[in-house]
Design a protein around this motif. Structure first.
Motif, PDB file in Angstrom:
ATOM      1  N   HIS A  11     -11.849  11.655   1.706  1.00  0.00           N
ATOM      2  CA  HIS A  11     -12.443  10.383   1.755  1.00  0.00           C
ATOM      3  C   HIS A  11     -13.868  10.341   1.742  1.00  0.00           C
ATOM      4  O   HIS A  11     -14.607  11.020   2.118  1.00  0.00           O
ATOM      5  CB  HIS A  11     -12.266   9.589   3.183  1.00  0.00           C
ATOM      6  N   CYS A  13     -16.230   8.460   1.922  1.00  0.00           N
ATOM      7  CA  CYS A  13     -17.473   7.973   2.875  1.00  0.00           C
ATOM      8  C   CYS A  13     -17.436   8.711   4.181  1.00  0.00           C
ATOM      9  O   CYS A  13     -18.349   8.968   4.560  1.00  0.00           O
ATOM     10  CB  CYS A  13     -16.978   6.445   3.228  1.00  0.00           C
ATOM     11  N   HIS A  26     -12.100  -1.196  -3.381  1.00  0.00           N
ATOM     12  CA  HIS A  26     -11.967  -2.322  -2.294  1.00  0.00           C
ATOM     13  C   HIS A  26     -11.089  -3.668  -2.907  1.00  0.00           C
ATOM     14  O   HIS A  26     -11.142  -4.002  -3.940  1.00  0.00           O
ATOM     15  CB  HIS A  26     -13.186  -2.556  -2.037  1.00  0.00           C
ATOM     16  N   CYS A 113      -8.099   2.206   4.469  1.00  0.00           N
ATOM     17  CA  CYS A 113      -9.123   2.203   5.101  1.00  0.00           C
ATOM     18  C   CYS A 113      -9.517   0.619   5.210  1.00  0.00           C
ATOM     19  O   CYS A 113      -9.161  -0.294   4.619  1.00  0.00           O
ATOM     20  CB  CYS A 113     -10.551   2.824   4.274  1.00  0.00           C
ATOM     21  N   THR A 137     -14.069   1.427   9.918  1.00  0.00           N
ATOM     22  CA  THR A 137     -15.519   1.376  10.232  1.00  0.00           C
ATOM     23  C   THR A 137     -15.661   0.006  11.009  1.00  0.00           C
ATOM     24  O   THR A 137     -14.971  -1.134  10.877  1.00  0.00           O
ATOM     25  CB  THR A 137     -16.080   1.216   8.825  1.00  0.00           C
ATOM     26  N   LYS A 190     -15.537   5.174  12.107  1.00  0.00           N
ATOM     27  CA  LYS A 190     -16.968   5.257  11.572  1.00  0.00           C
ATOM     28  C   LYS A 190     -17.530   4.072  12.150  1.00  0.00           C
ATOM     29  O   LYS A 190     -17.149   2.849  12.244  1.00  0.00           O
ATOM     30  CB  LYS A 190     -17.166   5.364  10.254  1.00  0.00           C
ATOM     31  N   ASN A 220     -23.283   5.465  10.451  1.00  0.00           N
ATOM     32  CA  ASN A 220     -23.869   5.203   8.999  1.00  0.00           C
ATOM     33  C   ASN A 220     -24.957   4.108   9.222  1.00  0.00           C
ATOM     34  O   ASN A 220     -24.775   2.951   9.693  1.00  0.00           O
ATOM     35  CB  ASN A 220     -22.687   4.553   8.233  1.00  0.00           C
ATOM     36  N   CYS A 260     -24.149   6.494   1.794  1.00  0.00           N
ATOM     37  CA  CYS A 260     -23.685   4.956   1.709  1.00  0.00           C
ATOM     38  C   CYS A 260     -24.384   4.288   0.582  1.00  0.00           C
ATOM     39  O   CYS A 260     -25.484   4.498   0.353  1.00  0.00           O
ATOM     40  CB  CYS A 260     -23.815   4.167   3.149  1.00  0.00           C
ATOM     41  N   THR A 261     -23.452   3.771  -0.324  1.00  0.00           N
ATOM     42  CA  THR A 261     -24.249   2.984  -1.596  1.00  0.00           C
ATOM     43  C   THR A 261     -23.942   1.363  -1.379  1.00  0.00           C
ATOM     44  O   THR A 261     -24.136   0.815  -2.278  1.00  0.00           O
ATOM     45  CB  THR A 261     -23.519   3.492  -2.747  1.00  0.00           C
ATOM     46  N   ARG A 262     -23.794   0.993  -0.075  1.00  0.00           N
ATOM     47  CA  ARG A 262     -23.659  -0.516   0.274  1.00  0.00           C
ATOM     48  C   ARG A 262     -22.817  -1.152  -0.615  1.00  0.00           C
ATOM     49  O   ARG A 262     -23.202  -2.105  -1.725  1.00  0.00           O
ATOM     50  CB  ARG A 262     -25.134  -0.890   0.342  1.00  0.00           C
ATOM     51  N   CYS A 263     -21.453  -0.768  -0.655  1.00  0.00           N
ATOM     52  CA  CYS A 263     -20.660  -1.266  -1.797  1.00  0.00           C
ATOM     53  C   CYS A 263     -20.193  -2.826  -1.690  1.00  0.00           C
ATOM     54  O   CYS A 263     -20.358  -3.369  -0.649  1.00  0.00           O
ATOM     55  CB  CYS A 263     -19.270  -0.634  -1.370  1.00  0.00           C
ATOM     56  N   LEU A 271     -18.315   6.235  -5.377  1.00  0.00           N
ATOM     57  CA  LEU A 271     -19.527   5.502  -4.403  1.00  0.00           C
ATOM     58  C   LEU A 271     -20.762   5.564  -5.605  1.00  0.00           C
ATOM     59  O   LEU A 271     -20.984   6.305  -6.312  1.00  0.00           O
ATOM     60  CB  LEU A 271     -19.987   6.450  -3.322  1.00  0.00           C
TER      61      LEU A 271
HETATM   62 FE1  CLF Z   1     -14.425   1.149   1.716  1.00  0.00          FE
HETATM   63 FE2  CLF Z   1     -16.100   1.389   3.833  1.00  0.00          FE
HETATM   64 FE3  CLF Z   1     -13.764   2.288   3.649  1.00  0.00          FE
HETATM   65 FE4  CLF Z   1     -15.564   3.482   2.536  1.00  0.00          FE
HETATM   66  S1  CLF Z   1     -17.104   1.802   1.599  1.00  0.00           S
HETATM   67  S2  CLF Z   1     -14.041   0.395   3.450  1.00  0.00           S
HETATM   68  S3  CLF Z   1     -15.464   3.369   4.606  1.00  0.00           S
HETATM   69  S4  CLF Z   1     -13.582   3.115   1.543  1.00  0.00           S
HETATM   70 FE5  CLF Z   1     -18.605   3.691   2.005  1.00  0.00          FE
HETATM   71 FE6  CLF Z   1     -19.459   1.715   0.685  1.00  0.00          FE
HETATM   72 FE7  CLF Z   1     -21.120   2.708   2.385  1.00  0.00          FE
HETATM   73 FE8  CLF Z   1     -18.818   1.306   2.977  1.00  0.00          FE
HETATM   74  S5  CLF Z   1     -20.250   3.575   0.575  1.00  0.00           S
HETATM   75  S6  CLF Z   1     -20.476   0.492   2.017  1.00  0.00           S
HETATM   76  S7  CLF Z   1     -19.707   3.184   4.034  1.00  0.00           S
END
Ligand code: CLF
Ligand code: SF4
Length: 288
Positions: A11, A13, A26, A113, A137, A190, A220, A260-263, A271
Motif C-alpha cells: 500500500h 500510503c 481514486h 481503501c 483513513t 490511518k 498523517n 503524502c502528496t495530497r491527492c 503518489l
Molecule cells: Fe487513496 Fe488515501 Fe487510500 Fe491512499 S491517498 S484513499 S490512503 S489510497 Fe495517500 Fe493521497 Fe495522502 Fe491520501 S498520498 S492524500 S494519504
C-alpha cells in the motif's frame, strides 16, 4: 516506528517503502458531504488543480468499476483502489458501497481503501470490513470540541445540522467509536490531520495521543493548503520546520506518514502523479 500489517507492504500510503513501486486509483463516486470543514471547497474542474476534494467529474458506480478495470489492466503497478471523495464516501453510502462490492467481486486481489471524516463510520464499519476494505483513513483535525468548533462550520447528522462545539463533539464521538470498531474488525487505520496554524497546530500531539489510544496504526499530519473563498483562505500554510517538529513529537506515540502528496479525488498512478481515469475529463464543473 513503522507498521507491519501484511497487506500494507504493497500500500503506497501506509508503507513508505511501497510508494515508488505501487500506485493507487481514486474513484470519484461520492458527491456530497455531511460535514463542512472550514478549509474545504469541493468545486472542481479539469484545470490542473491538485488537492483533495477536486475531481474532473463524478462517476456512477458502474462507470467507476469499468474505469478501474481498464486502469488495472494497463497499469500493472496499481495495488490499491480507494474512494476519497470529492465529498465524504460514507455520506454517499449507496454508491460507495456498491462500487466497493463490485470491485471486490471483479478484482479479488486488489487492496480496497477509503477515506472518511468518520461521522457515519460507526454505521458502516462492519460492512466495510465485510467487503474486505483493509485500509481506512479517518480525518481527525481536533480531539477537543472547542478546537473542532474553530474548524468545522457544521456537521449534518441525517438532516439535523449542528454547529459549534455541539457539532464538533458529535463528530469526535463518532470518530472514536468508528476507529475502535474498525480496529476490532482487523482493519488498518490511518488518521489524517490537517495542520492549521494558530488553530490546531499546538493540538497535534493531543490528537496523536488520542488516536493512538483508540488503536489507530498511522498518522498523517497534512499542512493546510489555503483555498480561496474558505474560512482559512488567508491563513498561511505551516512552515516545513513546524511540520517537522509536529511529526517528531507525534511520532513518539504513533508512526508518522511523511510522503503524502495530497491527492485529488480522481488521482491515478504513483503518489504525486495525477493521471486521469479514461474519459474522466470534459464534464462541466458542478456547483456545490
Ligand atoms: Fe487513496 Fe488515501 Fe487510500 Fe491512499 S491517498 S484513499 S490512503 S489510497 Fe495517500 Fe493521497 Fe495522502 Fe491520501 S498520498 S492524500 S494519504
Ligand atoms: Fe471537505 Fe472532506 Fe471536510 Fe467534507 S470532510 S468538507 S469533503 S475536507
Amino acid at each position: 516506528m513503522s507498521i507491519h500489517q501484511p497487506d500494507s507492504a504493497r500500500h503506497p500510503c501506509f508503507n513508505p517503502e511501497a510508494h515508488r513501486a505501487f500506485g493507487r486509483a481514486h474513484l470519484p463516486v461520492a458527491a456530497s458531504c455531511n460535514v463542512q470543514c472550514g478549509f474545504c471547497d469541493r468545486r472542481y474542474s479539469c484545470v490542473n488543480e491538485s488537492r483533495p476534494g477536486v475531481t474532473a467529474r463524478l462517476l456512477t458506480p458502474d462507470e467507476a468499476v469499468d474505469a478501474a478495470l481498464r486502469a488495472v489492466a494497463r497499469m500493472l503497478h496499481l495495488s490499491v483502489i480507494g474512494i476519497a471523495g470529492p465529498g465524504d464516501p460514507l455520506a454517499n453510502a449507496a454508491p460507495t458501497l456498491k462500487t466497493l462490492a463490485e470491485l471486490r467481486k471483479a478484482l479479488p486481489g486488489i487492496l480496497l481503501c477509503l477515506s472518511t471524516n468518520g461521522l457515519a463510520l460507526p454505521l458502516h464499519a462492519q460492512t466495510l470490513a465485510g467487503l474486505g476494505v483493509g485500509h481506512v483513513t479517518v480525518t481527525v483535525n481536533a480531539v477537543r470540541p472547542d478546537v473542532g468548533a474553530a474548524i468545522y462550520n457544521w456537521v449534518d447528522d441525517g438532516g439535523k445540522r449542528l454547529s459549534g462545539r455541539q457539532g464538533a463533539a458529535l463528530l469526535l464521538e463518532r470518530q472514536k467509536i468508528g476507529i475502535r470498531l474498525l480496529k476490532s474488525l482487523g482493519v488498518t487505520v490511518k488518521v489524517n490531520a490537517v495542520v492549521i496554524p494558530g488553530v490546531n497546530d499546538a493540538h497535534m500531539s493531543d490528537i496523536a495521543k488520542a488516536v493512538a489510544a483508540w488503536g489507530a496504526d498511522l498518522m498523517n499530519s497534512i499542512p493546510l493548503l489555503p483555498v480561496a473563498n474558505t474560512r482559512f483562505a488567508l491563513t498561511s500554510s505551516p512552515s516545513a520546520q513546524l511540520m517537522h517538529s509536529i511529526r517528531a513529537e507525534a511520532g513518539e506515540v504513533i508512526p508518522q506518514m511523511r510522503h503524502c502528496t495530497r491527492c485529488r479525488a480522481d488521482a491515478l498512478g504513483l503518489l504525486g502523479e495525477d493521471g486521469q481515469l479514461d474519459d474522466i475529463c470534459g464534464a462541466q464543473p458542478r456547483a456545490q
